[in-house]
Design an enzyme around this catalytic site. Structure first.
Site, PDB file in Angstrom:
ATOM      1  N   CYS A   1      -2.452  -4.775   9.335  1.00 35.55           N
ATOM      2  CA  CYS A   1      -2.436  -4.046   8.066  1.00 35.55           C
ATOM      3  C   CYS A   1      -1.065  -4.319   7.463  1.00 35.55           C
ATOM      4  CB  CYS A   1      -2.730  -2.566   8.263  1.00 35.55           C
ATOM      5  SG  CYS A   1      -1.837  -1.770   9.620  1.00 35.55           S
TER       6      CYS A   1
ATOM      7  N   ARG B   1       3.308  10.884  12.004  1.00 31.32           N
ATOM      8  CA  ARG B   1       1.992  11.199  11.445  1.00 31.32           C
ATOM      9  C   ARG B   1       1.585  12.661  11.692  1.00 31.32           C
ATOM     10  NH1 ARG B   1       3.285   7.469   9.052  1.00 31.32           N
ATOM     11  NH2 ARG B   1       2.555   5.313   9.261  1.00 31.32           N
TER      12      ARG B   1
ATOM     13  N   ARG C   1      -3.956   1.361  10.696  1.00 36.30           N
ATOM     14  CA  ARG C   1      -5.300   0.792  10.578  1.00 36.30           C
ATOM     15  C   ARG C   1      -5.549  -0.293  11.625  1.00 36.30           C
ATOM     16  NH1 ARG C   1      -4.428   0.204   4.105  1.00 36.30           N
ATOM     17  NH2 ARG C   1      -2.290  -0.002   4.883  1.00 36.30           N
TER      18      ARG C   1
END
Length: 606
Positions: A370, A416, A376
């Site tokens: 990605c 995240r 991803r």
């Protein structure tokens, strides 16, 4: 009034002895809290929980250095909350000293696990100040110079989860090294790439100097390295980050040659490069020095998979939370769900992984990336490997897959998820790993006998993604974990799971070693994972028991009953019972000479 609960080993612990009926009642109310080893009580307080399903509920809240626990005192309404502080994203004060209206003064708590909590307190005497400050400090310890609970827990388990994944053993299981692929320790001190693991598999013909030159042309020095190899056709899944092409269209002969070495390793006619991004995003990345492989990469084809970035995924989950908590509106449910685009994103991720798996099955090697190769890319490689390799569909194999493709290859869990960090608006937050687990759940629904583990494992993984009870998901990469001595000072989540294996096993599992799974990635076949996203709604929770699961439980109970009877028969046929029979005067010689009947324990394949 708040009543701070003394820490263990403090002199004050013996000083507070319950004397009034209310003290005794309060202690009884919180007596069923089962604290972990190393978990300390900080404060308990009378409070009102504004329950979205039952209205205002009086009770008592307990805050420890690990959890927020609430128990209702109303005998007519039974409400219990047990929330790990790590799951809290935001704590806000609700109302002020002059606020009017019943229960308008208190705390608003936003959680990362699809629920919000609201508590009301009495307005006089700054009654919420102490609980707000304690909650804010212990929910966000890193923002206050404190340790995460994973470093404080003293829990012990029979299994050591840190030994689940050993890179060399996993490569050997795949048949590596061989005459086309070698193992390199060039990253032993994280000198080549600080977000990669120390053990890497690269083309046999590549030299260490080649790897360094390729690293200079790949974002964050995340060079193309092998994730998985097909035992029969030797096609490989290789992962990396984007090339640093930039607006001027830079070229790097070493990078181009390196990708050709990957292609040559199994004589793939054309190397397929899967770029997870939408084409327009990949082009836009050129402005910041990134980009994608162009025509200069001969014998290669580039395919964009149109999976959106972390910001789009974050907003999508936020919209989903808005329609599922606290209440689900039946009248506009389908259109509301569609407007979140959540299942559409799940579809694109699954569809991309299917393309990767299909290409490898047909004998073609693939490269997946990605932008930086840690979001991803991890979704695509791990899901494709789950489809291709039945080992990863076992309980321990799935743990290896997560450890390998997500944890060791530097998915930025700390950024995240925001472990222990008060900055809830951080633009790096995104539910990428949640999305992956959702995709796995979709596969288990479509192939109910193909996975050794059950839904409870997936729920447990997501709960402890946030809880900060284990070290498994802490920090952004292996180098950071080494620096903070995670393996030495914390417990692995797999220690808990592998010490209670029976809880996480799928009773319908049927091993099929060579089977490749191709889930149907169409909107008609994808479902919202209700037992995760809407599990806090008691009305939904009551409806979750499926007829198949109910019937299975009945069959298990029946099996246990038969096994018990069988054991009784075995006991009655034991040598001691034969001695008793032989002393009976009317026993015939023919009967006495008959050998005792042997019973074999039944292993019913449920």
């Amino acid at each position: 009034m708040a009543s701070p609960v003394s820490m263990p080993n403090s002199n004050a612990l013996d000083a507070h002895i319950p004397t009034t009926p209310r003290d005794i009642k309060d202690m009884e109310l919180l007596s069923d809290v089962c604290l972990l080893a190393g978990e300390d009580r900080i404060i308990d307080k009378d409070i009102i929980y504004i329950c979205p399903f039952n209205g205002a509920v009086k009770g008592k809240v307990l805050i420890t250095n690990y959890r927020l626990y609430f128990k209702s005192s109303d005998p007519d309404v039974s409400v219990t909350l047990d929330v790990p502080l790590g799951a809290i994203s935001r704590v806000e004060k609700m109302g002020g000293a002059s606020s009017r209206g019943e229960n308008s003064y208190g705390l608003d708590i936003t959680c990362k696990d699809m629920r919000n909590l609201r508590f009301a307190l009495k307005q006089e005497g700054h009654s919420r100040r102490d609980i707000f400050e304690i909650l804010f400090r212990y929910a966000f310890p890193l923002s206050h110079g404190m340790q995460l609970f994973a470093y404080l827990t003293q829990e012990k388990h029979e299994e050591n989860g840190w030994s689940v994944y050993k890179p060399i053993e996993e490569f050997r299981r795949q048949g590596l090294p061989n005459n086309k692929w070698r193992i390199t320790f060039i990253n032993k001190g994280y000198d080549l790439c600080d977000t990669y693991p120390t053990v890497l598999a690269v083309p046999y013909k590549s030299k260490e100097e080649d790897l360094k030159r390729v690293a200079a042309f790949r974002s964050r020095a995340r060079i193309p390295v092998l994730s998985w190899i097909h035992r029969e056709n030797q096609a490989v899944i290789v992962r990396c980050s984007q090339p640093l092409v930039g607006m001027s269209g830079k070229r790097n002969k070493d990078d181009e040659r390196y990708l050709d070495l990957i292609r040559e390793a199994n004589d793939t006619p054309k190397l397929t490069i899967y770029d997870a991004r939408p084409n327009v995003n990949a082009v836009a990345n050129k402005a910041t020095g990134g980009g994608y492989e162009g025509d200069e990469y001969q014998n290669a084809e580039l395919i964009f998979l149109d999976i959106q970035n972390i910001h789009v995924m974050r907003e999508s989950l936020k919209k989903l939370k808005d329609i599922v908590y606290p209440n689900v509106e039946d009248s506009h449910w389908l259109s509301s769900l569609e407007s979140t685009h959540w299942l559409e994103h799940i579809k694109l991720v699954l569809s991309g992984a299917i393309q990767v798996a299909d290409k490898v099955t047909s004998g073609n090697s693939v490269v997946v990336h990605c932008s930086d190769g840690w979001d991803r890319t991890a979704q695509l490689t791990s899901l494709a490997m789950l489809m291709l390799d039945s080992h990863y569909r076992t309980l321990r194999g799935f743990q290896v897959l997560i450890e390998k493709e997500w944890i060791s290859f530097g998915h930025k869990f700390a950024s995240r998820i925001g472990h222990g960090d008060k900055n809830h608006a951080d633009q790096d937050r995104s539910p990428i790993f949640v999305q992956f687990i959702d995709c796995v759940w979709q596969m288990t629904k479509q192939f109910p006998t193909a996975f050794e583990f059950n839904e409870r494992l997936l729920l447990t993984i997501l709960d402890h993604l946030y809880s900060c009870r284990f070290g498994t998901f802490l920090y952004n990469c292996e180098s950071a974990r080494d620096q903070h001595e995670v393996r030495l000072k914390t417990v692995s989540l797999w220690s808990l799971v592998n010490s209670k294996i029976d809880m996480y096993l799928n009773p319908f599992y049927t091993p099929e070693s060579g089977r490749v799974l191709y889930p149907v990635a169409s909107m008609r076949h994808l479902e919202l994972w209700v037992t995760y996203y809407i599990r806090w709604n008691p009305r939904i929770r009551q409806q979750q028991q499926s007829p198949v699961e109910q019937r299975y439980k009945e069959l298990l109970a029946l099996r246990d009953e038969y096994l018990k009877k069988l054991e009784e028969l075995q006991l009655s046929d034991s040598p001691s019972s034969h001695l008793a029979n032989s002393s009976t005067p009317n026993t015939s010689s023919s009967t006495a000479s008959t050998p005792p009947q042997q019973y074999t324990r039944l292993h019913t394949p449920f």
